[in-house]
Design a protein around this motif. Structure first.
Motif, PDB file in Angstrom:
ATOM      1  N   ASP A 244       0.790  -0.995  -0.154  1.00 20.09           N
ATOM      2  CA  ASP A 244      -0.036   0.085   0.062  1.00 20.09           C
ATOM      3  C   ASP A 244       0.951   1.383  -0.014  1.00 20.09           C
ATOM      4  N   ILE A 245       2.128   1.256   1.003  1.00 19.45           N
ATOM      5  CA  ILE A 245       2.760   2.429   0.614  1.00 19.45           C
ATOM      6  C   ILE A 245       3.571   2.638  -0.703  1.00 19.45           C
ATOM      7  N   TRP A 246       3.866   1.723  -1.190  1.00 19.52           N
ATOM      8  CA  TRP A 246       4.298   1.636  -2.580  1.00 19.52           C
ATOM      9  C   TRP A 246       3.303   2.235  -3.386  1.00 19.52           C
ATOM     10  N   SER A 247       2.282   1.910  -3.380  1.00 17.72           N
ATOM     11  CA  SER A 247       1.008   2.343  -4.495  1.00 17.72           C
ATOM     12  C   SER A 247       1.029   3.729  -4.185  1.00 17.72           C
ATOM     13  N   VAL A 248       0.789   4.260  -2.842  1.00 18.54           N
ATOM     14  CA  VAL A 248       0.670   5.588  -2.527  1.00 18.54           C
ATOM     15  C   VAL A 248       1.769   6.514  -3.048  1.00 18.54           C
ATOM     16  N   SER A 249       2.827   5.868  -2.889  1.00 18.42           N
ATOM     17  CA  SER A 249       4.091   6.670  -3.819  1.00 18.42           C
ATOM     18  C   SER A 249       3.933   6.748  -5.122  1.00 18.42           C
ATOM     19  N   GLY A 250       3.466   5.840  -5.885  1.00 18.28           N
ATOM     20  CA  GLY A 250       3.248   5.789  -7.053  1.00 18.28           C
ATOM     21  C   GLY A 250       2.434   6.904  -7.606  1.00 18.28           C
ATOM     22  N   TYR A 251       1.296   7.068  -6.860  1.00 17.83           N
ATOM     23  CA  TYR A 251       0.357   8.116  -7.028  1.00 17.83           C
ATOM     24  C   TYR A 251       0.798   9.432  -6.881  1.00 17.83           C
ATOM     25  N   ILE A 252       1.554   9.679  -5.903  1.00 24.19           N
ATOM     26  CA  ILE A 252       2.470  10.837  -5.682  1.00 24.19           C
ATOM     27  C   ILE A 252       3.590  11.099  -6.824  1.00 24.19           C
ATOM     28  N   MET A 253       4.180  10.432  -7.262  1.00 20.55           N
ATOM     29  CA  MET A 253       5.386  10.393  -8.055  1.00 20.55           C
ATOM     30  C   MET A 253       4.765  10.784  -9.434  1.00 20.55           C
ATOM     31  N   ARG A 254       3.519  10.273  -9.911  1.00 22.04           N
ATOM     32  CA  ARG A 254       3.033  10.565 -10.935  1.00 22.04           C
ATOM     33  C   ARG A 254       2.605  12.086 -11.407  1.00 22.04           C
ATOM     34  N   LEU A 255       2.577  12.479 -10.297  1.00 16.05           N
ATOM     35  CA  LEU A 255       2.203  14.425 -10.388  1.00 16.05           C
ATOM     36  C   LEU A 255       3.236  14.942 -10.975  1.00 16.05           C
ATOM     37  N   TYR A 256       4.437  14.279 -10.906  1.00 18.81           N
ATOM     38  CA  TYR A 256       5.925  15.048 -11.455  1.00 18.81           C
ATOM     39  C   TYR A 256       6.297  14.565 -12.755  1.00 18.81           C
ATOM     40  N   ARG A 257       5.446  13.788 -13.292  1.00 19.24           N
ATOM     41  CA  ARG A 257       5.803  13.269 -14.616  1.00 19.24           C
ATOM     42  C   ARG A 257       5.692  14.308 -15.691  1.00 19.24           C
ATOM     43  N   PRO A 258       6.799  14.361 -16.680  1.00 23.49           N
ATOM     44  CA  PRO A 258       6.679  15.443 -17.844  1.00 23.49           C
ATOM     45  C   PRO A 258       5.248  15.279 -18.522  1.00 23.49           C
ATOM     46  N   ARG A 259       4.622  16.479 -18.846  1.00 25.51           N
ATOM     47  CA  ARG A 259       3.526  16.410 -19.558  1.00 25.51           C
ATOM     48  C   ARG A 259       3.593  16.945 -20.876  1.00 25.51           C
ATOM     49  N   THR A 260       2.858  16.194 -21.915  1.00 21.79           N
ATOM     50  CA  THR A 260       2.855  16.974 -23.321  1.00 21.79           C
ATOM     51  C   THR A 260       1.797  18.264 -23.122  1.00 21.79           C
ATOM     52  N   LEU A 261       1.903  19.015 -24.193  1.00 20.33           N
ATOM     53  CA  LEU A 261       1.204  19.929 -24.488  1.00 20.33           C
ATOM     54  C   LEU A 261      -0.361  19.769 -24.161  1.00 20.33           C
ATOM     55  N   GLU A 262      -0.676  18.561 -25.219  1.00 24.54           N
ATOM     56  CA  GLU A 262      -2.032  18.059 -24.966  1.00 24.54           C
ATOM     57  C   GLU A 262      -2.581  17.842 -23.486  1.00 24.54           C
ATOM     58  N   GLU A 263      -1.588  17.069 -22.781  1.00 24.08           N
ATOM     59  CA  GLU A 263      -2.153  16.673 -21.521  1.00 24.08           C
ATOM     60  C   GLU A 263      -2.101  17.895 -20.726  1.00 24.08           C
ATOM     61  N   GLN A 264      -1.479  19.211 -20.890  1.00 23.46           N
ATOM     62  CA  GLN A 264      -1.714  20.431 -20.072  1.00 23.46           C
ATOM     63  C   GLN A 264      -2.898  21.144 -20.442  1.00 23.46           C
ATOM     64  N   LEU A 265      -3.144  20.980 -21.795  1.00 23.73           N
ATOM     65  CA  LEU A 265      -4.582  21.869 -22.254  1.00 23.73           C
ATOM     66  C   LEU A 265      -5.742  21.077 -21.769  1.00 23.73           C
ATOM     67  N   LEU A 266      -5.674  19.679 -21.752  1.00 24.02           N
ATOM     68  CA  LEU A 266      -7.071  18.991 -21.630  1.00 24.02           C
ATOM     69  C   LEU A 266      -7.720  19.510 -20.448  1.00 24.02           C
ATOM     70  N   PRO A 267      -7.313  19.388 -19.245  1.00 20.31           N
ATOM     71  CA  PRO A 267      -8.084  19.575 -18.180  1.00 20.31           C
ATOM     72  C   PRO A 267      -8.457  21.152 -17.931  1.00 20.31           C
ATOM     73  N   MET A 268      -7.585  22.043 -18.626  1.00 18.85           N
ATOM     74  CA  MET A 268      -8.250  23.344 -18.601  1.00 18.85           C
ATOM     75  C   MET A 268      -9.341  23.835 -19.327  1.00 18.85           C
ATOM     76  N   GLY A 269      -9.608  22.881 -20.424  1.00 19.41           N
ATOM     77  CA  GLY A 269     -10.656  22.923 -21.349  1.00 19.41           C
ATOM     78  C   GLY A 269     -11.963  22.192 -20.895  1.00 19.41           C
ATOM     79  N   MET A 270     -11.937  21.414 -19.685  1.00 19.99           N
ATOM     80  CA  MET A 270     -12.785  20.413 -19.289  1.00 19.99           C
ATOM     81  C   MET A 270     -13.425  20.943 -17.803  1.00 19.99           C
TER      82      MET A 270
END
Length: 286
Positions: A244-270
């Motif tokens: 469970d600790i490892w799973s939570v760590s994965g959720y947190i670390m995914r926040l810092y992944r590089p994002r494409t322009l499309e990934e950055q724009l998507l939530p802003m438009g929804m």
């Protein structure tokens, strides 16, 4: 502490969220949840609101999407309602007009940033905020959305809005591990707990597990070794499971992944449910 203190999503809710049932991919839902929490945090800063109220709002916001789809309610409206409700729960209420004005600023800022990113402008001009007209419909539309959102949160969560915040427990755990003398470790672990609010982990795991993940990430950042060989594993002191600790760590670390322009724009438009429904229609048509 008893795990009964933590209202958590059921396995069925986790495997098949309402948004997933409406055809929204898991990664899109995750990004929308995260962006909604960012808006709550930004609103809290502009309102000079207490961190306990902001954190409570983000946790309630994340819980809401395990019982309701983003196709039915916009992340902007529910975020506004969650912050308004949390401010009451933490006894630091905000004026409805102030909250509405702040969210209007955030929505205009988001639209401005999205337009700049879409055009490839790395240095967009400063936003020229256009205040709402005193006699216009914008304020009253946002006011209605705020009232409805607060009511829907209470209704769909069955008034179960109890939230256990992790900060005091983190201090106790760090003291037990002999880490309170390391300010850098304490600050990093505290930061990971705050970042985790942008993920659904507070609706999936008990607080001791989330705190243990924050400590794990912080100590690994500074190459601090903790007892990790059975039967003397440090996380067993806190009744946490390694998986469970490892799973939570994965959720947190995914926040810092590089994002494409499309990934950055998507939530802003929804941000609104209308935007989500349009996105669904466009993707079904293609």
């Amino acid at each position: 502490m008893s795990v009964d203190l933590y209202p958590l999503a059921s396995l069925e809710q986790i495997e098949n969220t309402p948004s997933k049932s409406d055809g929204i991919p898991a990664w899109v839902e995750e990004d929308l949840r995260g962006y909604g929490c960012k808006l709550i945090a930004e609103a809290g800063v502009l309102l000079n609101q207490k961190q306990v109220a902001v954190a409570t709002a983000q946790i309630i916001f994340q819980r809401f999407w395990f019982v309701t789809s983003v196709k039915q309610f916009g992340i902007g409206d529910i975020g506004m309602g969650a912050l308004y409700l949390a401010s009451k729960l933490q006894e630091c209420p905000v004026r409805m007009r102030d909250l509405i004005n702040v969210y209007d600023v955030l929505l205009q800022r988001t639209a401005h940033k999205r337009k700049a990113l879409a055009s490839g402008d790395l240095r967009p001009p400063e936003l020229k905020y256009a205040p709402m007209s005193y006699f216009g419909n914008t304020f009253y539309d946002l006011k209605d959305a705020l009232v409805v959102s607060e009511m829907q949160i209470l209704k769909r969560l069955g008034f179960n809005v109890n939230v256990v915040l992790p900060y005091g427990t983190l201090v106790n755990y760090l003291r037990l591990l002999g880490l309170t003398g390391r300010d850098d470790v304490c600050q990093r672990a505290w930061g990971y707990l705050n970042d985790a609010l942008q993920t659904p982990v507070y609706a999936l795991y008990a607080v001791p597990t989330i705190i243990s993940a924050a400590i794990l990430l912080a100590t690994r950042n500074f190459d601090i070794a903790l007892p990790s060989k059975p039967p003397h594993c440090w996380w067993t002191l806190f009744d946490a499971e390694w998986e469970d600790i490892w799973s939570v760590s994965g959720y947190i670390m995914r926040l810092y992944r590089p994002r494409t322009l499309e990934e950055q724009l998507l939530p802003m438009g929804m941000i609104s449910k209308r935007d989500v429904r349009k996105w669904l229609e466009d993707n079904e048509a293609s």
